[in-house]
Design a protein around this motif. Structure first.
Motif, mmCIF file in Angstrom:
data_model
loop_
_atom_site.group_PDB
_atom_site.id
_atom_site.type_symbol
_atom_site.label_atom_id
_atom_site.label_comp_id
_atom_site.label_asym_id
_atom_site.label_seq_id
_atom_site.Cartn_x
_atom_site.Cartn_y
_atom_site.Cartn_z
ATOM 1 N N ARG A 161 0.829 -1.207 0.000
ATOM 2 C CA ARG A 161 0.000 0.000 0.000
ATOM 3 C C ARG A 161 0.865 1.260 0.000
ATOM 4 N N LEU A 162 1.960 1.227 0.758
ATOM 5 C CA LEU A 162 2.863 2.384 0.784
ATOM 6 C C LEU A 162 3.470 2.641 -0.597
ATOM 7 N N GLU A 163 3.840 1.575 -1.284
ATOM 8 C CA GLU A 163 4.369 1.741 -2.636
ATOM 9 C C GLU A 163 3.299 2.292 -3.572
ATOM 10 N N ASP A 164 2.088 1.762 -3.460
ATOM 11 C CA ASP A 164 0.991 2.240 -4.312
ATOM 12 C C ASP A 164 0.698 3.711 -4.069
ATOM 13 N N GLN A 165 0.881 4.148 -2.822
ATOM 14 C CA GLN A 165 0.624 5.547 -2.454
ATOM 15 C C GLN A 165 1.805 6.465 -2.794
ATOM 16 N N GLY A 166 2.904 5.868 -3.267
ATOM 17 C CA GLY A 166 4.071 6.662 -3.632
ATOM 18 C C GLY A 166 4.875 7.167 -2.455
ATOM 19 N N LYS A 167 4.717 6.532 -1.285
ATOM 20 C CA LYS A 167 5.424 6.990 -0.093
ATOM 21 C C LYS A 167 6.803 6.356 0.061
ATOM 22 N N ILE A 168 7.006 5.210 -0.565
ATOM 23 C CA ILE A 168 8.261 4.485 -0.373
ATOM 24 C C ILE A 168 8.628 3.782 -1.678
ATOM 25 N N GLU A 169 9.927 3.577 -1.875
ATOM 26 C CA GLU A 169 10.417 2.885 -3.072
ATOM 27 C C GLU A 169 11.466 1.859 -2.666
ATOM 28 N N ARG A 170 11.363 0.673 -3.224
ATOM 29 C CA ARG A 170 12.424 -0.317 -3.012
ATOM 30 C C ARG A 170 13.584 0.037 -3.928
ATOM 31 N N VAL A 171 14.791 0.058 -3.380
ATOM 32 C CA VAL A 171 15.953 0.439 -4.188
ATOM 33 C C VAL A 171 16.963 -0.694 -4.342
ATOM 34 N N SER B 202 14.621 -0.093 1.243
ATOM 35 C CA SER B 202 13.688 0.867 0.653
ATOM 36 C C SER B 202 13.952 2.244 1.245
ATOM 37 N N VAL B 203 13.611 3.261 0.477
ATOM 38 C CA VAL B 203 13.753 4.642 0.953
ATOM 39 C C VAL B 203 12.434 5.365 0.731
ATOM 40 N N THR B 204 12.164 6.348 1.570
ATOM 41 C CA THR B 204 10.963 7.147 1.356
ATOM 42 C C THR B 204 11.156 7.987 0.091
ATOM 43 N N SER B 205 10.059 8.254 -0.584
ATOM 44 C CA SER B 205 10.131 9.027 -1.828
ATOM 45 C C SER B 205 10.645 10.437 -1.573
ATOM 46 N N SER B 206 10.289 11.019 -0.433
ATOM 47 C CA SER B 206 10.766 12.371 -0.108
ATOM 48 C C SER B 206 12.273 12.376 0.117
ATOM 49 N N PHE B 207 12.800 11.290 0.734
ATOM 50 C CA PHE B 207 14.242 11.214 0.951
ATOM 51 C C PHE B 207 14.972 11.062 -0.374
ATOM 52 N N LYS B 208 14.441 10.249 -1.267
ATOM 53 C CA LYS B 208 15.090 10.053 -2.566
ATOM 54 C C LYS B 208 15.186 11.379 -3.320
ATOM 55 N N GLU B 209 14.183 12.202 -3.182
ATOM 56 C CA GLU B 209 14.199 13.510 -3.835
ATOM 57 C C GLU B 209 15.176 14.456 -3.141
ATOM 58 N N PRO C 97 19.351 12.354 -3.430
ATOM 59 C CA PRO C 97 19.421 11.358 -4.511
ATOM 60 C C PRO C 97 20.729 10.569 -4.524
ATOM 61 N N GLU C 98 21.836 11.209 -4.111
ATOM 62 C CA GLU C 98 23.125 10.520 -4.119
ATOM 63 C C GLU C 98 23.156 9.393 -3.083
ATOM 64 N N ILE C 99 22.556 9.625 -1.920
ATOM 65 C CA ILE C 99 22.534 8.590 -0.890
ATOM 66 C C ILE C 99 21.544 7.488 -1.262
ATOM 67 N N ALA C 100 20.432 7.860 -1.886
ATOM 68 C CA ALA C 100 19.491 6.847 -2.365
ATOM 69 C C ALA C 100 20.171 5.942 -3.391
ATOM 70 N N GLU C 101 20.995 6.541 -4.248
ATOM 71 C CA GLU C 101 21.732 5.747 -5.234
ATOM 72 C C GLU C 101 22.742 4.834 -4.544
ATOM 73 N N LEU C 102 23.431 5.365 -3.534
ATOM 74 C CA LEU C 102 24.357 4.537 -2.755
ATOM 75 C C LEU C 102 23.636 3.322 -2.185
ATOM 76 N N MET C 103 22.488 3.546 -1.542
ATOM 77 C CA MET C 103 21.760 2.441 -0.919
ATOM 78 C C MET C 103 21.246 1.435 -1.944
ATOM 79 N N SER C 104 21.064 1.890 -3.178
ATOM 80 C CA SER C 104 20.641 0.956 -4.233
ATOM 81 C C SER C 104 21.752 -0.004 -4.624
ATOM 82 N N ASN C 105 22.994 0.356 -4.262
ATOM 83 C CA ASN C 105 24.149 -0.484 -4.608
ATOM 84 C C ASN C 105 24.560 -1.431 -3.492
ATOM 85 N N ILE C 106 24.178 -1.131 -2.250
ATOM 86 C CA ILE C 106 24.633 -1.932 -1.117
ATOM 87 C C ILE C 106 23.852 -3.241 -1.050
#
Length: 323
Positions: free
Chosen positions: A92-102, A249-256, A259-268
């Protein structure tokens, strides 16, 4: 190496974060089990020492973390999130755009199944399949070491035992009273190079400490496995266990915002077997998650180097080589 890890864990975290003013405050979960603590400690170390972030660790568990994101929009990063434990709340959180799996922080994910010691599989290759075990019950000691009552794996394994008619092959099903006795039975057998056959999962200390071979139960069949998770299933079938998706996963607001840290977490990401080995190292050295993080970073540079941008890679390498 242990002294190096202790020194860095105690001292390197004190390096001023002002070296990179681009990264601000970051909050990240620390779930209440060992592998999650390691993931968080590695991520925190990298964010602070490589990117100059000010990191706050939030002790949590699966359901509270998802609830907090839903109600408060934080913490920013939720890692080692076992998707099969979230019900519909995470979707539901993903559907609402609140969180994204990275990222899949464990690859291939959480593993579970029926296992035998590798020395047994090498001596008797036919035991690598459940059919081979049922034809040669004496070679596995005539016993299946089952999960404790109340565990989800107990329901699935009980249904598999029924579907296979395992006991008719001469194999006794021994239901353990706790996770400790299940682990102890594996350890005792392995250290004496005796037969052992039973359920286990990873990442865990035993699967990092002992070389085990997963028994081939046949094809994974989604519908059958789902039915086997119900203790009242009238007609269970045979299906292997799937790998459980384990996410960062990261919150959509944090990714915005970062973005550099969201990208880092997508690699770990850690191989599940590597994480089991790290947990075994922690156990053998009575080490903390912070010490395990430094141990990992000092011994796996080729892996983590690919996670970082050039500037952060240089900073982290300098910190690790300075001690």
């Amino acid at each position: 190496m242990r002294k190096l890890a202790i020194g860095l864990a105690a001292g390197a975290f004190m390096v001023p974060a002002a070296a990179n003013a681009d990264c601000g405050e970051v909050s990240i979960t620390e779930m209440n089990w060992a592998s999650a603590s390691v993931v968080t400690s590695v991520s925190k170390f990298i964010m602070e020492q490589g990117y100059g972030c000010e990191v706050t660790v939030v002790p949590s568990d699966t359901v509270p973390a998802v609830t907090s994101v839903a109600e408060n929009g934080e913490p920013d990063i939720v890692t080692e999130l076992w998707l099969n434990s979230t019900g519909d709340a995470y979707a539901r959180l993903e559907d609402q755009g609140k969180i994204e799996r990275v990222a899949k922080v464990l690859s291939p994910g959480g593993v579970e199944g029926w296992w035998i010691p590798t020395y047994l599989a090498e001596e008797y290759p036919e035991l690598k399949t459940i059919e081979g075990i049922m034809k040669n019950p004496e070679l596995v000691g005539g016993r299946f070491n089952n999960c404790p009552s109340g565990w989800g794996c107990r329901v699935v394994s009980d249904n598999l035992v029924r579907a296979l008619d395992l006991e008719s092959s001469g194999i006794e099903v021994f239901n353990h009273g706790s996770g400790e006795t299940l682990a102890t039975s594996m350890a005792a057998a392995y250290e004496n190079e005796e037969p052992w056959f039973g359920y286990y999962w990873g990442p865990t200390v035993p699967l990092g400490k002992y070389e085990m071979t997963r028994v081939d139960l046949g094809e994974y069949k989604k519908d059958i496995h789902a039915a086997n998770q119900n203790q009242d299933t009238a007609d269970p079938g045979v299906s292997d266990f799937p790998a459980a998706p384990v996410l960062t996963s990261v919150t959509s607001s944090f990714k915005e915002r970062e973005p550099e840290i969201a990208e880092l977490m997508s690699n770990i990401s850690f191989k599940t077997a590597t994480m089991s080995a790290l947990l075994a190292w922690m156990d053998e050295n009575n080490a903390s998650a912070e010490e395990a993080a430094v141990h990992y970073l000092t011994t796996n540079k080729d892996t983590w180097s690919s996670w970082l941008n050039d500037d952060a890679r240089e900073k982290l390498a300098s910190v690790l080589s300075a001690s």
